[in-house]
Design an enzyme around this catalytic site. Structure first.
Site, PDB file in Angstrom:
ATOM      1  CG  ASN A   9       1.394   1.899  -2.803  1.00 47.78           C
ATOM      2  OD1 ASN A   9       2.582   1.296  -2.279  1.00 47.78           O
ATOM      3  ND2 ASN A   9       0.303   1.042  -2.737  1.00 47.78           N
ATOM      4  CE  LYS A  11       0.366  -1.436  -5.417  1.00 44.05           C
ATOM      5  NZ  LYS A  11      -0.669  -2.195  -6.017  1.00 44.05           N
ATOM      6  CG  HIS A  99      -2.405  -1.683  -0.079  1.00 44.05           C
ATOM      7  ND1 HIS A  99      -2.603  -2.588  -1.121  1.00 44.05           N
ATOM      8  CD2 HIS A  99      -2.525  -0.375  -1.068  1.00 44.05           C
ATOM      9  CE1 HIS A  99      -2.689  -2.142  -2.198  1.00 44.05           C
ATOM     10  NE2 HIS A  99      -2.521  -1.134  -2.405  1.00 44.05           N
ATOM     11  CD  GLU A 101      -0.987  -4.658  -3.240  1.00 42.55           C
ATOM     12  OE1 GLU A 101      -0.041  -4.200  -3.039  1.00 42.55           O
ATOM     13  OE2 GLU A 101      -1.443  -4.339  -4.468  1.00 42.55           O
ATOM     14  CD  GLU A 171      -5.793   1.818  -3.261  1.00 46.16           C
ATOM     15  OE1 GLU A 171      -5.137   2.625  -4.130  1.00 46.16           O
ATOM     16  OE2 GLU A 171      -5.193   1.056  -2.580  1.00 46.16           O
ATOM     17  N   GLY A 177      -3.805  -3.138  -9.976  1.00 46.76           N
ATOM     18  CA  GLY A 177      -3.100  -3.707 -10.781  1.00 46.76           C
ATOM     19  C   GLY A 177      -3.599  -4.443 -11.959  1.00 46.76           C
ATOM     20  CB  SER A 217      -5.955   0.580 -13.093  1.00 50.80           C
ATOM     21  OG  SER A 217      -5.801  -0.869 -12.753  1.00 50.80           O
TER      22      SER A 217
END
Ligand code: PGA
Length: 256
Positions: A9, A11, A99, A101, A171, A177, A217
């Site tokens: 991914n 991003k 996701h 985010e 996740e 991150g 991560s």
């Protein structure tokens, strides 16, 4: 029988020229042996998908690709959105939906995620449906229940055949991150709970077919332990997928 999937991914990183450069490096390194043992995918920003597709199809690469989001609608007055019609025309294999985010910064609810998963499936695109709990839920000990609730709402109305086709990505938000990777046991605990839930709701066979990834991560140094979990079928890799050497090393986790 579930083929592992390693999906990068990217991003909001790389313009289309940088994207071509990275795919060329990956193409140069991965061998048929890598593609036999697992599916490998890159998920660039929308602006790079056409360039990546041209390279992959032009050179007959076995690398798969997809998008990081998909509209719930096929066309219309939805400024800024990109539809499944457009993405399937580009040959996208996958679309990430839900996701964390997007759930956090674009207020995507489980209902929206559900619509997007259905939109992807209706165009032959495999949705990578993301679920996972924030830190306060983890600390309260209700992370399994929280995540299963997201799974249930995100998959509402899908047929058994559709559920067998999708990819779920667990996740935990606190591990994305942040450098704080969940332990291999944390990943397996939730992956196995999700599989059990799918088996109970649909059938054991469907439960055995659905791929469940871990994300948060993931690095070359921790992937082998994560993949040791019987119910973890691969990873959704953010930061580490931007470095070709690291991404290749993750994909070759069996050699560690
Ligand atoms: P990360 O991101 O690997 O950088 O933690 C994973 C993801 O958000 O998919």
């Amino acid at each position: 029988m579930r083929k592992p999937l390693m999906a990068g991914n990217w991003k909001m990183h790389f313009n289309h020229l940088e994207a071509i450069h990275l795919v060329q490096k990956l193409a140069f390194t991965f061998t048929d042996e890598d593609y036999t043992s697992l599916d490998i995918a890159v998920l660039p920003p929308f602006t790079s998908i056409r360039s990546v597709e041209t390279l992959i199809h032009g050179d007959g690469l076995k690398l798969q690709f997809g998008s990081q989001d998909i509209s719930a609608f096929d066309s219309g007055a939805f400024t800024g959105e990109v539809s499944g019609v457009m993405l399937s025309k580009l040959g996208c294999h996958y679309a990430i939906v839900g996701h964390s985010e997007r759930r956090a910064y674009h207020h995507e609810t489980n209902e929206v995620v559900n619509k997007k998963a259905k939109a992807a499936l209706s165009h032959g695109i495999t949705p990578i449906v993301c679920v996972g709990e924030p830190l306060e839920i983890r600390e309260s000990g209700s992370h399994v229940q929280f995540t299963l609730n997201q799974v249930e709402k995100s998959l509402e109305g899908l047929s058994s055949e559709e559920v067998a086709k999708i990819v779920l990505a667990y996740e935990p938000v606190w591990a994305i991150g942040t450098g704080k990777v969940a332990t291999a046991e944390d990943a397996e605990e939730v992956a196995s709970a999700i599989r059990k839930w799918i088996s109970n709701k649909y059938s054991t066979k469907i439960g055995e077919q659905t791929r469940i990834l871990y994300g948060g991560s993931v690095k070359a140094s921790n992937i082998a332990g994560i993949m040791a979990g019987a119910n973890v079928d691969g990873a959704l890799i953010g930061g580490a997928s931007l470095d070709p050497d690291e991404f290749v090393a993750i994909c070759r986790f069996r050699l560690h």
